[in-house]
Each structure stands twice: as structure tokens, then as C-alpha cells.
Enzyme design. Structure first.
Site, mmCIF file in Angstrom:
data_model
loop_
_atom_site.group_PDB
_atom_site.id
_atom_site.type_symbol
_atom_site.label_atom_id
_atom_site.label_comp_id
_atom_site.label_asym_id
_atom_site.label_seq_id
_atom_site.Cartn_x
_atom_site.Cartn_y
_atom_site.Cartn_z
ATOM 1 C CG HIS A 1 74.591 41.555 -78.337
ATOM 2 N ND1 HIS A 1 74.043 42.037 -77.178
ATOM 3 C CD2 HIS A 1 73.885 42.142 -79.352
ATOM 4 C CE1 HIS A 1 73.069 42.884 -77.450
ATOM 5 N NE2 HIS A 1 72.949 42.955 -78.770
ATOM 6 C CB CYS B 1 70.943 46.517 -76.969
ATOM 7 S SG CYS B 1 69.410 46.689 -77.913
ATOM 8 C CG HIS C 1 67.899 41.825 -77.081
ATOM 9 N ND1 HIS C 1 68.526 42.430 -76.010
ATOM 10 C CD2 HIS C 1 68.425 42.421 -78.196
ATOM 11 C CE1 HIS C 1 69.371 43.337 -76.444
ATOM 12 N NE2 HIS C 1 69.335 43.340 -77.774
#
Length: 853
Positions: free
Chosen positions: A293, A161, A329
Site C-alpha cells: 500500500h 482507499c 495515492h
């Protein structure tokens, strides 16, 4: 003497997501507060109440034929699309400009799409042509650089990620080395079934659109791609480029805590923000906004909030928001798409909101800009991303280029003070090196029998393309008759296997439950390098970085995980999901030894370890990390991968050990291998002060790539690119060709790789090739893909210490007679050495070492 750090600005952007197909549309969708998260159209048949942010709109792919599009996967196609948009926005059209542009791509799941039909039990949908062209994890960078004409060297980042954030940071640091004035950074991440199933099974996904920091916890998975053209400020001004903002500073760190969960104390997240501030010579009060994030999960949102509170004294008034509330995401592409969102809104004094915001969760009590834009002038902002394995990345940037004072650093000399090796020839560096000096040929080779099931599966794949004239013509034009492969591969062959290894004999901390072969090899080599360097971690793990290069990664874990997808992906093995990621090896090593500094995984393929070396060198040289461990690791291919190897790379496996003859005038193939090679790098001055053994000094490197990925036998282009890398390395080292006393190649032994390496050396050294000793020790270890260049380099450091050059094993008759191949043991002092390496995608490295007396 201080060196002025180059300003790095953004001169081009490209974007693809569920809510927009280009940057202009993306800005409008953000201003409209468009949420692209909705019930999944791709995966609803398997997963109940599955939400996702999916790219469903038609995508324009200029300049590509339908044939090309059919042979490429979405990871490459989307990367090409956004990369082209960024280059065109930057008006970087000239071939000469693009030839000096580097390419850094961040991705989490790559090389998967071609095989999805097999996982889904739809063999009729399987495309062998697609498997050949893009069925390798590292193929994306080679494909995109070839399509866009970029020749400044490429790397593929695979830190899950944080991949695209990490990619931006590497490009930022590399622009400081005078080799590239421009670097195209791309994050690309289609949602593939293995990724979707993994997050779903972990119960991390929310059944309604994610609401970071509020309401019911849970993430929404997304897909898309983003691109930024990073450019040195003066270079951008000179060509009149439009400047969208400036990247001011960057850092990364590792939690060394858990393979999936964030550290509840948030120490790694705190460290990465503090390091980024320190690298930019900034203080917390300089930051006006944080793009978080903000995944929406309970653990991430809580820990991220804790970290920001620890770093920023003004946190109560600091606006913070999560762009994932718009587009979910995006995994490997998350950071770069979120960065673009900042660059298109902040110049208008608009601070992005966190959409879907409800009742704040316990301990989430900051200004998350709920639901509506806030007005405000933002000078500097911070972009944070975190990943499985505790990989943390932080970028500090501004929409107002030139508004932040310039910084400087003191260049360090970079020493190698420790080495580690695990190979078929031994389990520690001293045993391996002693065997090379004592024996005349490699030992401990084992037979590999290709089982009937593998051969039948391969035959079925071949049969699948019979009658598909276009694919069949491509296949047999490129590789010849499939029957020849079966005759060559079916039956016994040989491999270099690590046997008899007892990890607990060497490792003080070893969790056998979480270890696989490749992680064990890497950890063992890593600890050896620390031991030789005389370095023990005593609550100072943040001073040591870890940069690993991967080719195939944790193959057996990937295989087990993928096999568990069928017949019901709801029953996937969640225990194998995080371990199947490319950065799982780095995670295992970091947790085992408490390494908390810069943490990056490159997955550029063969010789990715040399890419790790060049970046580790920059970290130490620029004073960003005082000590860095670099290297790579591989475990043996499974039998089916042996077949795919022969397809994808046009390589053959030799049937006798003695036939592995590198630079031979008769090509007979190569042998696979497994193991690991690691180097401990540090500031030479500091190493000398603490009495560490200085085994060699790295004094220069070069990197360049060819753009002929679709031309298998593009020997001339590869030779030219390697020659460019060699000249760069010699220029940085301030050496003439007359001052090089040894050349060590790492050709895998195929005709094309042999010739490209030899021709490049001829181009640079001309008549001197007849008098410079030329070696290559891959036949000792087999093709340990990720770290073959590192293993060769370790042997070279020993040559410098001993004043003796061992011969190449096996080869007796060479492909040329005007190069000084070493065929017998030679007493000769080596003061400077050139180490060469190439990836299968046409990326080339050259590293110059100097002996330290």
C-alpha cells in the site's frame, strides 16, 4: 462434495493517470521511472505547497457526443474511458458477450462533481443537467453499464482507499457462481475539493513527492482510473483471448480499531494476508514479491512493515515496493492501477522500484526496491491496500496464468439465523413484526415542512437554467414544468421517522460522540441480529464478516463537512472528514462490536442491502467466511435532498400517508423513511450444531441490469432485466415456477417501478401470477432506500414462521387484475418465497428463500 474453484484470468486492461492515458503509455512511463507528482494546478490557490498527481492531459472519449460529455462527471467519464480500453483489449465486442458481463466499480468520492460549484461559491458554473444525470453517489455504475452495454449486474464499492481492490475481490468471488464468465472491474477517482481539503487538513500530505518507507513522512494525493476484465479461464481459452495474468486468491478484513489510524499491532493486516494465503491454499514462502500500500505516512509505513514481518519468514529477501511513488495515492482507484503496473512489468522479469527513496525510516528495514528496477522471476505476487476505518484488502496474483494448482471448496448451505430492524414502527425486530401483525396500517408518521431557504435555493437552481435552451429543453421534457414541483413539494408532506430512540437502552457499547443517526440505526439492527442468532463475540470477531449496502450514507455528516469548506477550505472540519465517507457506518459498527472478518460497503443505491445479501451469501456458501452480517441503513433526507430526489429520480413525495399506495392504478407518490435492516447469515450445518434458530435458508439469487439509464421510462428494459434475475435465482434454487408459494416485491411505488416489477413477474410466471400471493410492505416503513428489500425479506421470514400473510397497506385499486395481490390477512403456509428488488440505476435482484421446518 468438493467444487472446483474457477480460475480467474485477466484478459483486458485500461488505465488513466497523471503519467499516461493508456496501458501502453503507462508501461513506458513506469520503465522510464516517471514521477507524476508535482505542485497542484487545481488547488494551489487554496493550499500552500500542495503537491498532487493530477490528470491534466486531454482525454479521448470515443463514441460520446459533446452533449453527453457535458452532462457527465469525471468519475463516470474516466470509468467509461478505461472500461472501453479494457473491453477492446480483450476483444469483447459482441453485444451478447457484453450482456453477460458484470460491472463492479470502486470509488471513494462519487456524485460530488456536479455540486462543486456550489461549494466553491460559483453558482454560474453549476449544471443542473449534470446534477440530474450524475448527482447521485450510485450513478457511476448505471452510467458506465449503459454506455458499454453491460447487463450482467453491477455494484458500486465505497470502501475508500481499498475500493478498487475490494471490487476486484468481489468480481473474483462472483465469477465462482456460474452467472458471469466475465466481469469488468473499474476503479475511478478524480480529485475533488472535499477529498483534497480533508487530507490536507489532516496534515497527511507531503510538500514534495512522497517517498514511501523513507525520508520525511507524508502522502501525495493522486487521481486516475484503471480497469481489468476478469474472465473465467476456460471461457477465455475458448474464445482465444490474450491472457495477461491470473488472480489466484483474495481476502478482506477489518481492524475494528480506529476510524482513521491503523492498528499499531497490525493484526488486521496480518489477518488479511493470512486469509488470502489460506483461500488460495498457499504458504508465505510461495510469494515472490509484494506490491505494498505504501502511502508514505509514518503510521501506515510502520504498521505495514510490522505486518509483513509477522507473516513472511523470508521477509529479509522479499522485494517490496510502492507504486504510489510514481502516481501518488489514487484513493478508490489505487489498488487497480497498482495491479496493472504489476501486470505490465513483471512478465519482463522487472520488479517495480519505490521512487524518491532516501534514508530508511526507523523500523522500515526491508527490501523496498529503492529507486531502480530489480531483475527477478516472479511467480506469485501479493497486492495489499488499506483504508480509513481499518478496511484491509489482499490479492494474490501471478503474471503466469495456469501455473498455480487449482483449488476446491465444499459448498455450504446458507441459513438466516438472526434479524434486526429499526424503523418508524419500532426499535427492535419483535416490536416491528408484532405491530405489522396486530395493526391494519402504519403508525408514527411525522410531518416534513420544506423551509423557505430550501425552496429559494431550489428556485435559484431552476432560474440558473432559464435561457440555457439545451438544458432547459432537457429538464422540462423530462420532468415537466418546474412550477408543478414547487406546488407539489412546498408545504407539508409526510415521512417515516424513527422517534423516541434511546440507544443506550439497547446497546452495551455505544459512543455517542462518534454516532450519527444512520450509524446508530445500523448498530442497533446489527446487535439485534446477533442476539437472535445467539452469537456473542469472544475474541473471535474475525469469524464474522460485515457487508453493508448504502444509498445516501451519512447525509448529515456529509452536509456538515461540505458546509465547512466555504469560505476557506483550509478551515474544513477534520473531525467530520472520515465520518463523511460511505464506509464510516461499517467502521462504527465494527469498532463497537469487535467485528474483524470480511468487511465491505456497497453504495449501489436503492436496495444496496440486497447486493450486500448476495455477496454475504457467496462468502458463506464458498466457505470464505463462516458467519456474515448483511444489510443496510438510511437516515432521513434533508429538505434540499427531497428536491434533488424529485429531480434525479423523477419521483414525487406524496402529501398524505394514505396516498402511499404501491401497485396502485393511480400513482400518488411515495413517502421517505429511515432505519435499518440486518440479517445474520451462517453455514446451516454449523448453525444446527450450535442450536441456532434457522429462520430460513437462502437457496438462490439472481442479478441483472438494464442499460437504459438515460431513458427514464425504460419500463420494458427494466422488466426484462428483472426477469433475467428471477430466472437465474430459480435456476440456482432448482425450483420451477410452480414451486414458488409467495412473491414479495420492493417497488418504491412509482408507476415505472411498479410496472417493471409486475411485468417481470408476468414474463416469468405467466398464468401462475393469478394464484401466487404477491406482497410488498414498503408502505409500512417508507422508502428506507438502502434496505427496503431487506426489511421486506425479514417480514417474509416471519410469514414463514407464522403461516400467515399480512396484507399490503393502503392500496385498494391495483394496476392489474391478474396478479394475486394480498389485500386481506391470509392464513397460508409459505415454503418458498421470491424476494425482488431494484436500484434506481436499473440493477435488479431476485432472492429465493426456503422455510426450514
Amino acid at each position: 462434495m468438493l467444487t472446483q474453484r474457477k480460475r480467474v484470468v485477466i484478459t483486458g486492461m485500461g488505465q488513466l493517470s497523471s503519467i499516461a492515458s493508456n496501458v501502453t503509455e503507462f508501461k513506458q512511463a513506469l520503465l522510464n521511472k516517471t514521477c507524476g507528482i508535482r505542485p497542484s494546478e487545481k488547488y494551489h490557490r487554496w493550499f500552500n505547497d500542495a503537491n498532487a498527481s493530477e490528470v491534466l492531459q486531454p482525454i479521448e472519449l470515443p463514441n460520446l457526443s459533446q452533449e453527453q460529455i457535458a452532462s457527465l462527471d469525471n468519475a463516470a467519464l474516466w470509468a467509461y474511458k478505461v472500461g472501453l480500453e479494457a473491453l477492446e483489449a480483450a476483444h469483447l465486442h459482441e453485444a451478447e458477450q457484453r450482456a453477460k458481463t458484470a460491472l463492479i466499480i470502486g470509488v471513494s468520492s462519487a456524485g460530488t462533481e456536479a455540486f462543486i460549484p456550489l461549494f466553491e461559491n460559483q453558482p454560474d458554473e453549476f449544471s443542473l443537467k449534470k446534477a440530474i444525470v450524475c448527482g447521485c453517489f450510485s450513478s457511476c455504475s448505471a452510467i458506465v453499464s449503459s454506455l458499454l452495454g453491460l447487463k450482467g449486474g453491477f455494484e458500486l464499492l465505497a470502501t475508500a482507499c481499498t475500493a478498487s481492490t475490494n471490487a476486484m475481490g468481489i468480481a473474483f468471488d462472483l465469477i465462482q457462481n456460474n452467472k458471469n464468465s466475465t466481469a469488468l472491474v473499474i476503479g475511478t477517482e478524480p480529485i475533488y475539493l472535499p477529498t483534497f481539503a480533508g487530507f490536507y487538513a489532516l496534515q497527511a500530505m507531503k510538500t514534495t513527492p512522497t517517498s514511501p518507507f523513507s525520508g520525511t513522512p507524508g502522502m501525495s494525493i493522486g487521481e486516475g482510473a484503471g480497469a481489468l476484465l476478469l474472465e473465467e479461464y476456460e471461457h477465455a481459452l475458448a474464445r482465444g483471448a490474450t491472457i495477461y495474468g491470473e488472480m489466484v486468491s483474495y481476502a478482506t478484513s477489518g481492524d475494528a480499531y480506529h476510524d482513521t489510524a491503523p492498528d499499531p499491532r497490525a493484526e488486521g493486516a496480518v489477518q488479511v494476508m493470512n486469509d488470502a494465503l489460506a483461500n488460495g491454499q498457499l504458504v508465505p514462502e510461495d510469494i515472490d514479491y509484494i506490491n505494498a500500500h505504501g502511502t508514505g505516512t509514518e503510521a501506515n509505513d510502520r504498521c505495514e512493515t510490522v505486518a509483513m514481518k509477522k507473516v513472511f519468514p523470508q521477509i529479509a529477501s522479499l522485494p517490496i515496493s510502492s507504486t504510489k511513488s510514481y502516481i501518488g495515492h489514487n484513493i478508490g482507484a489505487a489498488g487497480i492501477i497498482e495491479m496493472i503496473a504489476c501486470f505490465v512489468t513483471l512478465p519482463d522479469r522487472l520488479i517495480l522500484p519505490t521512487l524518491n527513496f532516501g534514508i530508511p525510516r526507523i523500523n522500515c528495514d526491508l527490501n523496498y526496491v529503492p529507486n531502480d528496477f530489480q531483475q527477478g522471476q516472479v511467480g506469485l505476487f501479493m497486492k495489499n491496500n488499506y483504508a480509513f476505518g481499518g478496511n484491509n484488502c489482499c490479492i494474490i496474483a501471478t503474471p503466469h496464468a495456469g501455473s498455480v494448482p487449482e483449488t476446491a471448496y465444499r459448498p455450504r448451505r446458507v441459513a438466516i439465523t438472526g434479524r434486526g430492524m429499526v424503523t418508524s414502527q419500532g426499535h427492535d425486530v419483535r416490536a416491528v413484526l408484532d405491530r405489522i401483525w396486530q395493526e391494519t396500517s402504519p403508525q408514527n408518521l411525522t410531518e416534513l415542512m420544506l423551509d423557505d431557504e430550501t425552496c429559494q435555493l431550489f428556485d435559484a437552481m431552476i432560474a440558473n437554467v432559464r435561457g440555457q435552451s439545451e438544458v432547459e429543453a432537457f429538464l422540462f421534457e423530462r420532468y415537466g414544468d418546474g412550477d408543478a414541483w414547487r406546488k407539489k413539494l412546498k408545504g407539508k408532506t409526510w415521512q417515516h421517522q424513527v422517534t423516541g430512540l434511546e440507544p443506550r437502552k439497547y446497546l452495551r457499547r455505544f459512543d455517542a460522540r462518534k454516532a450519527d443517526d444512520v450509524s446508530t440505526f445500523a448498530l442497533l439492527a446489527l446487535t439485534q441480529s446477533m442476539k437472535e442468532a445467539g452469537r456473542k463475540i469472544r475474541r473471535d470477531g474475525h469469524r464474522i464478516g460485515l457487508i453493508l449496502g448504502m444509498s445516501r450514507g451519512p447525509q448529515r455528516r456529509v452536509e456538515r463537512y461540505l458546509n465547512s469548506l466555504y469560505p476557506d477550505p483550509n478551515n474544513v472540519r477534520t473531525s467530520e472528514f472520515p465520518g463523511s465517507l460511505m464506509n464510516a457506518i461499517s467502521t462504527f459498527c465494527s469498532i463497537s462490536e469487535g467485528i474483524k472478518g470480511y468487511n465491505t460497503t456497497l453504495a449501489t443505491g436503492i436496495n444496496a442491502g440486497l447486493g450486500a445479501l448476495t455477496y454475504g451469501y457467496e462468502l458463506v456458501r464458498q466457505g470464505l467466511q463462516p458467519e456474515t452480517i448483511v444489510g443496510g441503513a438510511d437516515e432521513l433526507m434533508n429538505p434540499f435532498s427531497v428536491y434533488l430526489q424529485s429531480l434525479h429520480r423523477n419521483l414525487l413525495i406524496t402529501d398524505t400517508p394514505q396516498a402511499y399506495q404501491i401497485y396502485s392504478d393511480r400513482f400518488n407518490g411515495f413517502l421517505t423513511g429511515e432505519g435499518s435492516g440486518m440479517l445474520f447469515l451462517e453455514d446451516l450445518e454449523r448453525a444446527a450444531e450450535r442450536g441456532a434458530p434457522i429462520l430460513a435458508e437462502i437457496i438462490g439469487y439472481g442479478k441483472a441490469n438494464d442499460t437504459g439509464y438515460f431513458n427514464v421510462e425504460n419500463i420494458a428494459g427494466n422488466a426484462m432485466a428483472m426477469a433475467t434475475a428471477i430466472r437465474q435465482a430459480l435456476e440456482e434454487a432448482q425450483l420451477s415456477t410452480d414451486e414458488v408459494s409467495l412473491i414479495c416485491g420492493s417497488s418504491i411505488g412509482t408507476t415505472s417501478s411498479d410496472r417493471a416489477e409486475v411485468d417481470a413477474v408476468r414474463q416469468v410466471f405467466a398464468d401462475r401470477t393469478a394464484t401466487i400471493p404477491f406482497v410488498n410492505y414498503n408502505a409500512w416503513f417508507g422508502a428506507v432506500e438502502a434496505c427496503m428489500g431487506i426489511l421486506n425479506l425479514i417480514v417474509v421470514t416471519e410469514i414463514m414462521q407464522r403461516g400467515e400473510i399480512p396484507p399490503l397497506p393502503y392500496t385498494q385499486s391495483f394496476c392489474t387484475d391478474n396478479i394475486d395481490f394480498v389485500t386481506e390477512r391470509r392464513q397460508q403456509q409459505v415454503d418458498t418465497a421470491l424476494i425482488l428488488g431494484s436500484t434506481e440505476g436499473g440493477n435488479h435482484y431476485a432472492i429465493v428463500l426456503r422455510r426450514c421446518s
